[in-house]
Design an enzyme around this catalytic site. Structure first.
Site, short mmCIF file in Angstrom:
data_model
loop_
_atom_site.label_atom_id
_atom_site.label_comp_id
_atom_site.label_asym_id
_atom_site.label_seq_id
_atom_site.Cartn_x
_atom_site.Cartn_y
_atom_site.Cartn_z
N GLU A 28 0.77 -1.08 0.01
CA GLU A 28 -0.09 -0.01 -0.17
C GLU A 28 0.92 1.12 -0.03
O GLU A 28 1.40 1.75 1.14
CB GLU A 28 -0.98 0.03 1.15
CG GLU A 28 -1.82 -1.24 1.21
CD GLU A 28 -3.04 -0.96 0.58
OE1 GLU A 28 -3.46 0.01 -0.20
OE2 GLU A 28 -3.98 -1.99 0.51
N CYS A 37 -2.41 9.34 2.12
CA CYS A 37 -2.21 8.70 0.96
C CYS A 37 -3.27 8.91 -0.22
O CYS A 37 -3.00 9.03 -1.31
CB CYS A 37 -2.20 7.04 0.98
SG CYS A 37 -3.41 6.31 2.00
P1 NAD Z 1 8.20 5.17 4.75
O1 NAD Z 1 8.17 4.58 3.49
O2 NAD Z 1 9.19 6.18 5.09
O3 NAD Z 1 8.15 4.39 5.95
C1 NAD Z 1 7.36 3.18 6.15
C2 NAD Z 1 7.70 2.00 7.06
O4 NAD Z 1 8.78 1.20 6.52
C3 NAD Z 1 8.02 2.60 8.54
O5 NAD Z 1 7.82 1.74 9.42
C4 NAD Z 1 9.71 2.48 8.12
O6 NAD Z 1 10.34 2.41 9.39
C5 NAD Z 1 9.54 1.24 7.39
N1 NAD Z 1 10.93 1.03 6.63
C6 NAD Z 1 11.90 2.31 6.17
N2 NAD Z 1 13.00 1.64 5.58
C7 NAD Z 1 12.78 0.14 5.56
C8 NAD Z 1 13.49 -1.00 4.88
N3 NAD Z 1 14.52 -0.72 4.24
N4 NAD Z 1 12.83 -2.18 5.21
C9 NAD Z 1 11.72 -2.17 5.79
N5 NAD Z 1 11.10 -1.34 6.18
C10 NAD Z 1 11.50 -0.01 6.23
O7 NAD Z 1 6.64 5.82 4.55
P2 NAD Z 1 6.08 7.07 5.62
O8 NAD Z 1 6.86 8.58 5.51
O9 NAD Z 1 6.22 6.67 7.05
O10 NAD Z 1 4.51 7.11 5.21
C11 NAD Z 1 4.20 7.80 4.10
C12 NAD Z 1 4.00 7.35 2.98
O11 NAD Z 1 3.17 6.04 2.91
C13 NAD Z 1 3.51 8.13 1.60
O12 NAD Z 1 4.13 7.83 0.59
C14 NAD Z 1 1.95 7.57 1.52
O13 NAD Z 1 1.37 7.75 0.43
C15 NAD Z 1 2.08 6.08 2.04
N6 NAD Z 1 0.97 5.64 2.53
C16 NAD Z 1 0.36 4.65 1.70
C17 NAD Z 1 -0.91 4.32 2.10
C18 NAD Z 1 -1.92 3.28 1.29
O14 NAD Z 1 -2.66 2.68 1.80
N7 NAD Z 1 -1.57 3.07 0.14
C19 NAD Z 1 -1.62 4.52 3.49
C20 NAD Z 1 -0.81 5.35 4.36
C21 NAD Z 1 0.50 5.78 3.95
#
Ligand code: NAD
Length: 549
Positions: A302, A336
C-alpha cells in the site's frame, strides 16, 4: 534534506533537554528533569496514563514487555516537544517476537474461525472503551486533528465488526469434477505469521485493517510501526494483550517490535513471515516488495498516491469546492488519498480557482494545535516534511508555477511544523514536480478541454491510488468507471479522493503497489488456497484417461 528521521528526533530531544537544563529546575537530578520535560507528566495529557503509557515504555511485546534497543522520544508535531520515551527493539528482540508469534499461531490455527471472530469482537469493544483516549493519542503523536484521530480508531472498531461477521461467512467453492465419485473443492487456510510494517500517517487504522482480517483467518501478527509513532502502537497492543489474556490465548499472537529500518529489514527477509503487509512510500515499498518476492513470500503493498479530482463542465460546484478543500488540506495533506491535482474543465476553471482560494483563506485562522477544538488543520508530522514542502514550492516556481495561495511556513510561538496549505497554477500537467508525491498540502490546479484529455492526465502519473470525477452525466460516470476510464484502485464520483469506507477493498495500482486491504474480499490476502480433490469411489480414473497398468 540530508537528515534522517531519527537524527531529527534526537535533535529536538536534545533541544528540549537543553531548555529544561537551563530552566529553574536545573538543580533537580537529571532523571527527574528528563521526566518533567515530557508531556506525559503534564495533567493536560492524563489520557496517556489511562492508556497504560509511562514516561518510558518498552517498545517490544512478545508476550511480555521488554526491549534492549536505543531509547528515543516520540514528539508532538504541534511543538516538537517529547511526549514520552520508548525503548526500541533490536534485531535480537525481533527474533524473540517472531518465535512467540509463530508459536502462538500454531495454537490459534486450531481455534474455530467463529471463535476467533469472537476474540476480534472483544478487541473492537476494548477499542470502543478507549476511543477518545486513543484517538487523542493518535492526534498528539501524528499531528492530525482530534476528529481524524478518533475517526482512525473508529475505522479499527468498524473493521473488527466486519471481521467478526466474516469469521462465520468466509468460504470456498465446490466445483464440478469431471470424474465419477470425485469431489473438487477449495479450502482457505491461514498463511502463518503476517508481518505488518506501517507508515506514520495512519498509525492506528492500517494496523487495524490487517489485524482484524489476519486474526479471523487464523494468523499471528508481528507489527513494526513507523519509528515516530510508537506510542500509538504500544497503547493498541496493550489493549489487545488484555483481551487475549482474558481469553487464555498466548499473547505473543499479536507481537510488536518498535524500531527503525533494521527491524523492518529483519522482518522483510525472514522466511518465517509468510505475508509482509507494507504501507509506506513507493521508494521503500519497491525495496521491500522485491526482497519478499526474492524469497517467494507473499507481499501486500500500500504505497504512495498522486490523486486527482476531475471537474467536468456540468459539475455541481457547491459540491466540488468543499470536497476539494477537505481532500487537499485535511490531515495537512498527509493522507495517501490526499487530492494533489485538480483538473478543471476550461469553462469552470476561473470560478473554481476563485472559490477554492476563498475557502482556503477562511481556514487560515484555524491552523493550530490538533487537540484544540477549533483547529481544522494541524501541523506536518516532522521538520523533514516542512523542508520537503519548501523545496517542492521552490521547484514549482522555477518550473513556471504561480502560487495562488499559501506557500509559506507558519512560525508559531510554541514552535511546531506548521505550513499554509498551498494552491499552485500555471504548470504543465506533466511537470516533474506534479508527478511526484509531496506529502504536504500542495494542490496543483490544471485546465482541460475534453474529458478524454482529463482522464489521460489523471492516468499519466506513476501512482494509481484514488481518483474522483464530479459530473451529473451518466455517460461520463460509466466511461470513468470502465476500461478507458480511471486506472486507479479507487474510482469515485461526486465525492472526494479521501475518505474511503472500510466495506470496500482499499488500495491502488501501478506504483501504489497493487495491494488491497479492508473490505470486500481483501481477506483472501491473508489465506492460502487449497484446491482439494477427494476420491470417494473405489476406482482410480486418472486424468486424460491415461491407463497406468
Ligand atoms: P516510509 O516508506 O518512510 O516508512 C514506512 C515504514 O517502512 C516505516 O515503518 C519505516 O520504518 C519502514 N522502513 C523504512 N525503511 C525500511 C526498509 N529498508 N525495510 C523495511 N522497512 C523499512 O513511509 P512514511 O513516510 O512513514 O509514510 C508516508 C508514505 O506512506 C506516503 O508515501 C504515503 O502515500 C504512504 N501511505 C500509503 C497508504 C496506502 O494505503 N496506499 C497509506 C498510508 C501511507
Amino acid at each position: 534534506s540530508g537528515l534522517s528521521e531519527s537524527s531529527i528526533r534526537m535533535l529536538s530531544r536534545g533541544a528540549s533537554l537543553l531548555s529544561s537544563a537551563t530552566s529553574a529546575s536545573s538543580s533537580l537530578p537529571l532523571s527527574l528533569r528528563m521526566a518533567s520535560s515530557l508531556l506525559i507528566s503534564e495533567p493536560k495529557y492524563g489520557f496517556l496514563r489511562e492508556l497504560g503509557l509511562k514516561e518510558q515504555n518498552h517498545g517490544v511485546f512478545d508476550g511480555s514487555w521488554k526491549a534492549s534497543g536505543p531509547v528515543t522520544a516520540s514528539n508532538n508535531p504541534a511543538n516538537n516537544r517529547p511526549i514520552a520515551e520508548v525503548v526500541n527493539g533490536t534485531v535480537e528482540d525481533y527474533e524473540r517476537a517472531i518465535s512467540a508469534a509463530k508459536a502462538a499461531q500454531s495454537m490459534w490455527a486450531d481455534v474455530p474461525a467463529p471463535r476467533r471472530g469472537e476474540i476480534v469482537r472483544q478487541i473492537g469493544d476494548k477499542l470502543r472503551s478507549q476511543l477518545k483516549n486513543l484517538g487523542h493519542l493518535v492526534s498528539l503523536e501524528m499531528g492530525k486533528i482530534a476528529p481524524e484521530g478518533v475517526g482512525e480508531v473508529q475505522e479499527y472498531v468498524d473493521i473488527c465488526d466486519f471481521a467478526t461477521g466474516l469469521s462465520r461467512t468466509y468460504n470456498g467453492q465446490i466445483m464440478q469434477s469431471e470424474r465419477p465419485g470425485h469431489m473438487l473443492l477449495e479450502n482457505w487456510n491461514p498463511l502463518g505469521v503476517v508481518g505488518v510494517i506501517s507508515a506514520f500517517n495512519f498509525p492506528c487504522a492500517v494496523y487495524g485493517w490487517n489485524n482484524a482480517l489476519a486474526l479471523i483467518t487464523g494468523n499471528a501478527l508481528l507489527w513494526k510501526p513507523a519509528p515516530s509513532t510508537p506510542l500509538t502502537a504500544i497503547a493498541i497492543t496493550r489493549l489487545i494483550e488484555d483481551v487475549l489474556k482474558a481469553n487464555d490465548i498466548p499473547t505473543g499472537l499479536c507481537s510488536l517490535v518498535c524500531g527503525d529500518s533494521d527491524v523492518g529489514q529483519a522482518l522483510t527477509k525472514d522466511k518465517r513471515v509468510n505475508l509482509v503487509s507494507f504501507t509506506g512510500s513507493t521508494e521503500i515499498g519497491r525495496i521491500v516488495g522485491q526482497q519478499v518476492q526474492g524469497r517467494f513470500g507473499k507481499v501486500l503493498l500500500e504505497l504512495g498516491g498522486n490523486n486527482a479530482i476531475i471537474v467536468a463542465d456540468d459539475a455541481d460546484l457547491d459540491m466540488v469546492v468543499p470536497a476539494t478543500v477537505f481532500a487537499a488540506v485535511g490531515t495537512a495533506g498527509q493522507r495517501c488519498t490526499t487530492t494533489r491535482r485538480l483538473i478543471v474543465h476550461e469553462s469552470k476553471y476561473e470560478e473554481v480557482l476563485e472559490r477554492i482560494k476563498r475557502a482556503y483563506a477562511q481556514f487560515e485562522s484555524r491552523i493550530g494545535d490538533p487537540l484544540e477544538p477549533n483547529t481544522i488543520i494541524g501541523p506536518l508530522h516532522n521538520v523533514q516534511g516542512v523542508m520537503k514542502y519548501k523545496a517542492t514550492i521552490a521547484e514549482a516556481l522555477v518550473a513556471g508555477g504561480k502560487v495562488e495561495y499559501g506557500g509559506k511556513v507558519i512560525d508559531k510561538p510554541e514552535g511546531g511544523n506548521y505550513v499554509l496549505p498551498t494552491i499552485i497554477t500555471g504548470l504543465k500537467h506533466d511537470a516533474e514536480v506534479i508527478h511526484r508525491e509531496t506529502f504536504a498540502p500542495i494542490l496543483y490546479v490544471l485546465k482541460y478541454t475534453t474529458l478524454d484529455e482529463a482522464i489521460a492526465i489523471n492516468n499519466e502519473v506513476a501512482q494509481g491510488l484514488s481518483s474522483s470525477l464530479f459530473t451529473q452525466r451518466i455517460d461520463n460516470v460509466f466511461k470513468w468507471m470502465g476500461p478507458k476510464g480511471s486506472d486507479c484502485g479507487i474510482v469515485n464520483v461526486n465525492i472526494p479522493t479521501a475518505g474511503a469506507e472500510i466495506g470496500g477493498a482499499f488500495g491502488g495500482e501501478k506504483e501504489t503497489g497493487g495491494g488491497r486491504e479492508s473490505g470486500s474480499d481483501s481477506w483472501k490476502q491473508y489465506v492460502r488456497r487449497s484446491t482439494c480433490t477427494i476420491n470417494f469411489s473405489k476406482h482410480l480414473p486418472l486424468a486424460q484417461g491415461i491407463k497406468f497398468e
